[in-house]
Design a protein around this motif. Structure first.
Motif, PDB file in Angstrom:
ATOM      1  N   UNK A 617     -11.001 -60.456  12.758  1.00  0.00           N
ATOM      2  CA  UNK A 617     -10.235 -59.816  11.681  1.00  0.00           C
ATOM      3  C   UNK A 617      -9.762 -58.432  12.097  1.00  0.00           C
ATOM      4  N   UNK A 618     -10.657 -57.634  12.680  1.00  0.00           N
ATOM      5  CA  UNK A 618     -10.279 -56.287  13.101  1.00  0.00           C
ATOM      6  C   UNK A 618      -9.206 -56.333  14.181  1.00  0.00           C
ATOM      7  N   UNK A 619      -9.355 -57.253  15.086  1.00  0.00           N
ATOM      8  CA  UNK A 619      -8.390 -57.319  16.191  1.00  0.00           C
ATOM      9  C   UNK A 619      -7.012 -57.715  15.680  1.00  0.00           C
ATOM     10  N   UNK A 620      -7.001 -58.652  14.745  1.00  0.00           N
ATOM     11  CA  UNK A 620      -5.714 -59.103  14.197  1.00  0.00           C
ATOM     12  C   UNK A 620      -5.075 -58.035  13.335  1.00  0.00           C
ATOM     13  N   UNK A 621      -5.858 -57.293  12.559  1.00  0.00           N
ATOM     14  CA  UNK A 621      -5.304 -56.311  11.637  1.00  0.00           C
ATOM     15  C   UNK A 621      -5.037 -54.968  12.301  1.00  0.00           C
TER      16      UNK A 621
END
Length: 1212
Positions: A617-621
């Motif tokens: 999630x962090x990497x995508x956002x």
């Protein structure tokens, strides 16, 4: 004689007797306010000239006593009782008994109970006075006439009390409730001492005497009523009529001359002589008479005016006028009646014709109107019908106890429920099937575990024997035989701290620890309390808080699967509820709960599992956003003017190589006065706003991608705070949620992106400073607060912060709109029972023993019940082996968890539920045929032939053969409707064969049984059944959706249960086959050995005899003497035989079937040739598992050592 006055003449006329017997009409005659008054007459006992003042003072006391007497007589007239005398009435009234009785007389229901203890004055007497006040309030007596409680109770103002009674008498008399109070002034007599004593009391109290005369006028004024009393008012007369005894101002000198003539004339003649002797006197007399007549006429006129203006006169006049009008109307009516009676036939014909014409005209007009508005009429009819039906249906849905008539109006809605009925039955059948199969699986799992233990015991015993054989060679010496047997037996002893042993004690301890781990996982309240105590530092001495947290992490397996994540989320939710008991405000909630519980969850996900979902999630956002800042080498978001100022100096000196002309020590104002610094500062603020906007837009556009765990905990936070702080504004709650989601969750990944694998690059100090500035802006926005004096440089961005805060707050609240964990993870109470693979927890013994110790030390705080499951498990485990000096091998223990389903009973409510469904069906049949006030009254009412005919018609519709053939025979819905199974043993009852009376009897018995079982209540006439039917009608569609969902879940559960049953069956078969193969191999291996042994020995002759007789066992037979077995330690004791005689006992061990050991004993003194017993090998292993050292064989005659006997069997 010229100086004689009329008074002197009157004196002469009176003669020696004076004027006492002479009556002269005066202006005061007939005046009401004078009548009854005390005349001020000189008392011979008072010699001085102040006799008149003393008499006037006594008049005040006299009038006061008369007013008390008036109140006393009025109360006696009301209550029809006699009360104390006037002089004692003040003291008597203090207890309030008389007033309470008076209040009870003119008002009902005000006086509850009168306290009548008259021995002494008590405070409870004040209740009696309060009752009187309540009565005054009921009759609406104006407050100005009321007295205070202390006025009577403490005698502070008794005249005010008497005045209140006078006002009350006037009010009640005006309402015709009580008689008028009398005027007793002048009729009562009191002694001089009584008057003096009363006056002394009045003087000492310094109280102002109320105006008793004007009480009626004051009452009318307070009630805003016009008019006066109905008593005629006399003109004002002098208050005092003064008489002196035998004293006169008549000139005594002139009396002598007329004495002789006066004595000869009568008083009347003397008056006539006086007035006729002088014409002037006559004229004066005429003038006086004229004045008197005028005054009398005026008085009479005023009296008539007052009478005519009074309410009584007006009422009487109106009554007379009404009677006159009524008489005239009745006379006119009689005349008309006579006229009409004489023309009755003609009038009837005329009326008939007129009525017929009017009716025809009205009908034609109405018909034409309806024909021209047919469409509208149809619409109105539909509207009215729908409204009536809607009102009735609303009554059905809203009434807590709808009537039978209301339910009966909509009972037809249940007629199309063939599919509903079928699915209800299918759902109940599947539930029972699931429970039955779970019980079967539990029993099968127990058998599999038993096989597992037997295989372990078998392998352990076999390995032990092989090791002994390899190391010792051929056991020739008896001591060596015994020594090796003891070694084999002692090898079974397990480490007291070991949970891997196969003995019963180790297995029991392991099973209890597995139950403990399962209980802590599935009942999060225990660990929530433990973690709460950890945060408060209340665990006690010897307990390591950090180790407790790591152990809790271990128990949930680092949330590597859906089950463990689901259980972890439940733990966090329970932790929030637990912490709520210790907080008193939202600020304290932020400090305690967010720092302790939620930090634990975040660390748990990141530090231990590295948060796979979170990393994704962090990497995508954040990866594109962070890279846009990190890769921009020229981006600088510094917002401190002084830092910008110093940086400008450094750049200038670096470019020119000369010292800057700017001074190095500068204030903020000095820095901002520099044009370059000011432009750079404004540019940085603009860039910071743009970068923050990019971050904010990207974050708020993401909702579904946010990990579920964070969203559900945020939802729990919101619900917990709304429940605990209902008056807290929504902004405060949003601020706390924003603090958790952004500051605790997103902010660390923005400030340190490389640690959360958001980016792979190295972050330089300037870039990290830029990220920190953006994170600071987002933190300010999430908190909803503007920049204050601490960040005065960022104050120009307050408008942006205020606007963005609303957008961020909406995103926070949107994140909390998420489904519950049970729905998201598709978890239900039977998940662990239907899963073929049991959950496992890998934990070190040290952590497990330490957790056991922590729970043991804080048991009273963790388990609030005295008989809770946690307390039971800890008591069974006993004291924890943990201590500060405990050292164990660094190993990992695998705990296989399982649901404690061995205690799952067959659902007793399922049968009752089935009977309840059948009862509702029979009740529907009953109320379709017969009506009544309640279901109980219908069942008790008699049955008429019409009811029986209606029941036959209903049966023809409900149980028709056409429907049965169409549905497919005996298993159709019609067949299920037709038959009712009242018990498990009896055949189903055919409703087709019952009459309506029999139907009611069956229904009554079913309802009575359900009421006796506690399912229903008979006290309300079985209204609960009617309510259930009403809910079935109103919630039909919702129930269908719910039932379909339950059917789907139960059907899926049943599939999983069947799979697990198949899996356990295969596992059981594999274990049985493996154990049988092991036994066969062992028996075959042992059977291939030479069985004769040494020639001419006991074993040699034994085997030869068996071969000769054809009874040689397939897997061998061995014969020993009791002495041999006793020396090896196998034989422990023989009943009633001394060890010295053991050599006379022969014991044969043989095996003709796999897994069956035959033991035969022979002794000449036993009285029987021999004793034999066949013993399964599993029994020996089970006895060894249970930890028994010895066991009895041969009907209890011989006691053997279990471990050594197994050793011998495996050896042979």
């Amino acid at each position: 004689m010229a100086n004689n006055t009329p008074l002197k003449e009157l004196t002469n006329i009176a003669g020696r007797n004076g004027l006492s017997n002479l009556h002269i009409p005066t202006i005061t005659d007939g005046a009401e306010d004078v009548a009854g008054r005390i005349r001020l007459q000189k008392d011979d006992g008072i010699a001085n000239y102040r006799w008149m003042d003393k008499k006037r003072v006594n008049i005040q006391a006299y009038e006061y006593l008369c007013h008390i007497g008036e109140a006393k007589e009025w109360i006696e007239d009301c209550l029809q009782i006699e009360i104390d005398p006037i002089t004692e009435l003040e003291e008597t009234m203090r207890n309030g008994v008389i007033l309470a009785e008076l209040a009870a007389w003119f008002t009902e229901g005000v006086v509850k109970k009168i306290f009548r203890d008259t021995k002494k004055l008590q405070f409870r007497h004040s209740d009696n006075i309060n009752y009187f006040f309540y009565a005054l309030e009921v009759v609406r007596l104006p407050q100005i006439f009321w007295f205070e409680l202390t006025d009577l109770y403490e005698k502070k103002n008794i005249p005010k009390v008497i005045y209140c009674i006078h006002a009350l008498s006037h009010l009640l008399a005006r309402r015709n409730i009580a008689p008028n109070i009398k005027n007793l002034i002048g009729t009562l007599q009191f002694t001089y001492e009584e008057l003096t004593a009363t006056q002394r009391v009045l003087d000492s109290s310094s109280l102002k005497m109320p105006d008793f005369k004007g009480v009626g006028f004051s009452l009318r004024k307070e009630l805003n009523e016009d008019g006066g009393d109905y008593t005629l008012i006399s003109p004002t007369t002098p208050d005092l009529i003064i008489e002196e005894d035998e004293e006169s101002d008549v000139d005594n000198d002139n009396t002598s001359s007329t004495t002789t003539n006066d004595d000869e004339m009568t008083p009347k003649q003397q008056l006539e002589t006086y007035f006729t002797s002088d014409p002037k006197n006559m004229e004066k007399l005429k003038i006086c008479q004229s004045i008197a007549r005028t005054w009398l006429a005026r008085r009479e006129y005023k009296e008539m005016q007052q009478v005519r203006q009074s309410t009584l006169f007006v009422s009487n006049l109106s009554h007379v006028q009404a009677q006159a009008r009524g008489m005239l109307l009745r006379r006119d009516f009689e005349e008309k009646k006579i006229t009409f009676e004489s023309s009755e036939d003609w009038v009837l014909q005329l009326q008939t014709g007129v009525r017929g014409y009017l009716a025809r005209m009205k009908y034609q007009k109405t018909l034409a109107h309806y024909n021209s508005n047919v469409d509208k009429i149809v619409q109105i009819q539909n509207f009215v019908k729908n409204k009536l039906v809607g009102d009735a249906y609303r009554k059905l849905t809203t009434d807590s106890n709808p009537s039978i008539g209301t339910v009966k109006n909509f009972i037809h809605l249940l007629d199309d429920s063939d599919l509903d009925f079928d699915r209800e039955l299918a759902l109940e059948d599947m539930r029972q099937n699931v429970i039955q199969r779970i019980r079967e699986n539990t029993q099968m799992d127990t058998h599999v575990n038993g096989f597992d233990i037997q295989i372990g015991l078998f392998l352990r015993n076999a390995i032990t024997i092989d090791e002994v054989v390899k190391t010792t060679g051929a056991f020739k010496k008896k001591q060596q035989h015994r020594r090796m047997s003891e070694l084999a037996a002692t090898s079974l002893n397990s480490n007291p701290y070991s949970l891997r042993g196969i003995d019963k004690e180790s297995r029991k301890r392991l099973d209890l620890y597995q139950k403990l781990a399962y209980l802590l996982q599935t009942e999060p309240c225990y660990l929530a309390r433990l973690l709460s105590m950890t945060g408060r530092g209340d665990l006690g001495s010897g307990v390591n808080a950090r180790l407790i947290e790591s152990t809790v992490v271990t128990l949930f397996g680092y949330a590597t699967n859906a089950r463990e994540e689901y259980l972890l989320i439940n733990l966090c939710k329970c932790c929030i509820d637990e912490e709520m008991a210790y907080v008193g405000s939202t600020q304290e909630f932020m400090r305690r709960t967010l720092n302790d519980v939620l930090t634990f969850y975040r660390n748990y996900r990141y530090n231990h599992n590295r948060g796979a979902k979170e990393r994704l999630f962090f990497r995508k956002l954040l990866s594109p956003l962070v890279n846009s800042i990190v890769k921009d080498e020229y981006l600088d978001l510094e917002t401190d003017p002084i830092a910008i100022y110093h940086k400008a100096i450094n750049e200038e000196e670096s470019k020119t190589g000369r010292p800057s002309k700017r001074k190095h020590s500068a204030t903020v104002q000095d820095a901002l006065q520099d044009d370059e610094v000011r432009d750079t500062f404004v540019m940085h603020l603009r860039h910071l706003r743009e970068r923050t906007t990019h971050f904010l837009q990207a974050i708020t556009a993401t909702v579904d991608d946010v990990p579920y765990g964070i969203r559900i905990i945020a939802r729990k936070l919101r619900l917990a705070m709304e429940e605990a702080f209902p008056n807290e504004p929504e902004e405060s709650i949003v601020r706390i949620i924003g603090n958790f989601i952004y500051y605790r969750y997103l902010n660390p990944a923005i400030v340190a992106p490389e640690q959360y694998e958001v980016i792979d690059a190295i972050v330089l100090p300037l870039q990290r400073k830029n990220l920190a500035e953006v994170a600071k802006m987002l933190q300010q926005i999430s908190s909803g607060q503007e920049f204050d004096t601490n960040d005065i440089f960022l104050a120009p961005l307050n408008d942006f912060v205020k606007k963005a805060s609303r957008e961020f707050a909406n995103w926070f609240m949107e994140l909390t709109n998420v489904e519950e964990p049970e729905t998201y993870f598709d978890m239900h109470e039977m998940n662990d029972q239907i899963s073929t693979h049991k959950p496992r927890v890998y934990i070190s013994p040290y952590e497990l023993f330490h957790l056991h110790y922590a729970i043991e030390q804080n048991m009273d705080d963790l388990e609030l019940r005295k008989t809770g499951p946690l307390r039971s498990i800890i008591q069974e485990l006993g004291p924890s082996p943990f201590n500060s000096s405990l050292e164990l091998q660094d190993s990992i223990l695998c705990l296989t968890l399982s649901h404690p389903s061995d205690n799952i009973p067959m659902d007793p409510a399922a049968r009752q539920q089935q009977l309840l469904v059948d009862s509702k069906r029979l009740v529907i049949y009953t109320i379709k045929i017969q009506s009544g006030e309640s279901l109980k009254s219908i069942l008790e009412a008699p049955v008429s032939p019409e009811h029986e005919d209606a029941w036959e018609s209903l049966k023809a519709t409900e149980f028709s053969d056409d429907h049965q053939e169409h549905d497919g025979g005996g298993d159709s819905i019609t067949a299920k409707r037709r038959y009712v199974k009242l018990s498990q043993s009896d055949p189903p009852l055919d409703l087709q064969s019952l009459g309506f009376y029999q139907l009611k009897v069956v229904t009554s018995r079913l309802l009575f049984y359900l009421a006796k079982s506690g399912v229903l209540s008979a006290e309300d006439g079985y209204q609960q059944v009617i309510n259930m039917i009403a809910r079935d009608i109103t919630g039909k569609n919702q129930r269908r959706i719910q039932r379909d969902g339950e059917l789907s879940r139960v059907r899926q559960t049943l599939v999983h249960v069947k799979k697990k049953q198949h899996y356990l069956a295969e596992q059981r078969k594999n274990y049985e086959d493996y154990l049988n193969i092991c036994m066969q191999n062992m028996a075959k291996k042992r059977g291939e050995r030479p069985r004769y042994g040494l020639p001419f020995t006991r074993q040699y002759f034994h085997v030869r005899r068996l071969r000769k007789e054809g009874r040689e066992p397939k897997f061998g037979s061995y014969k020993y003497s009791g002495k041999q077995l006793y020396e090896r330690g196998i034989l422990v004791d023989v009943n009633k035989i001394e060890p010295k005689d053991y050599d006379k006992i022969s014991i044969i061990l043989s095996m003709d079937q796999v897994n069956i050991i035959s033991i035969e004993g022979t002794y000449s003194r036993w009285g029987i040739p021999s004793m034999q017993v066949d013993m399964p090998y599993e029994n020996l292993l089970q006895t060894q598992f249970e930890g028994a050292q010895t066991m009895d064989v041969l009907d209890g005659m011989v006691k053997v050592n279990v471990n050594l006997l197994i050793y011998l069997i495996n050896k042979k």
